[in-house]
Scaffold this active site. Sequence first.
Site, short mmCIF file in Angstrom:
data_model
loop_
_atom_site.label_atom_id
_atom_site.label_comp_id
_atom_site.label_asym_id
_atom_site.label_seq_id
_atom_site.Cartn_x
_atom_site.Cartn_y
_atom_site.Cartn_z
N ARG A 179 2.65 6.53 -0.47
CA ARG A 179 1.55 5.59 -0.06
C ARG A 179 1.74 4.90 1.12
NH1 ARG A 179 -1.69 1.82 -3.46
NH2 ARG A 179 -2.43 1.48 -1.39
N LYS A 180 3.14 5.02 1.88
CA LYS A 180 3.41 4.32 2.87
C LYS A 180 3.25 5.01 4.02
CE LYS A 180 5.20 1.26 0.21
NZ LYS A 180 4.83 1.69 -1.03
#
Length: 364
Positions: A179-180
């Site tokens: 999710r980064k």
Amino acid sequence: MIKLAKPYIPERAYDLVKKVLESGNLIQGQYVTEFEQLVQTYLSVPYAKMVTSGTAALHLAMLALDIQQGDEVIVPAFTYPATANAVELVGAKPVMVDINFTDFCIDTSKIEAKITSKTRAIMPVHEFGQAAKMDDIIAIARKHKLKIVEDAACALGTDYEGEMAGTFGDFGCFSLHPRKAITTGEGGIVVTHDKKLARKIDLLRNHGAEKRDGKLDFCLPGLNYRMTDFQAAMGIPQLEEMEQIIDIRQQQAQEYNALLEAIDWVQTPMIFPERKHVYQTYHVLIRNRNRDELIQLLREKGVETNLGAQALHCLTFFAEKYGYQPGDFPNARDAYNQGLALPLGSHLNNGDIEKVVDLIKMIH
């Protein structure tokens, strides 16, 4: 379904990963070294060490600073549990401080009241890719002779007054979770300016192993927190495009800000001229509406959303161990109950953000 997030993997990453797999040299090889060197250049730090996760990065930082049972570490009450878990894992106590609603980072005006003779470090979190007020934190740390470990899990590329997040403290710890903004599947980075601390991270991430006089020796009880070479090969092409990735996220955030401005029950992220927000998460507060019902309604319409972060004192482990009540950190509690992460990233198509906002407007 408009996904909340989706990793961006450049074509060159597939080629590099294939080369690693074909070589048979899978663990902490030439691509890990190259990735570390690229991060050092990008952040202007002398030492960057690749590890297995952002949590591993925080854990190693605690170990390298010799933080242990009986010690206390200041943490924000609103963050992902990994922040406080890293403190717990070395036997120390995470001492919580409430956050600001303006940036969702630790309220620096409340830190000193929580410092005791047992306090060893402050662990600010650059929440959602927005920098914490590092000038205040540095001044407090110097006054009380405390270490600083920056939880910059969401903040690769963030800056505060022209300096990169993660480079102010004794350690900066980053996550490369899917999710980064860039990802290696699972993965993390530890950065420091201190040569001795960098060596400790080297030892701790690799079983305490070191070559001496051409022979392998084990100098301390370490862990296996080594990044694989194919993970690094996946990350290198993404880091090379880091500024373009951030530009896309910032443009999308600006579009959200403009479209959501007319909805008085949605609080959008604040913009600070001295801080570069990279929007790892586009996080809003839902006022005077049921946030959980909104999540469900958006899902039914094909839009994936999620909570922003956790109010640590409301979680079972911390509430039971330390006797916290929900009202102990009211801003953290409200951010937890009212926060909403909206879809963001290069996977979004033209019109997706407008569609998301139009669906939000339909909620009464």
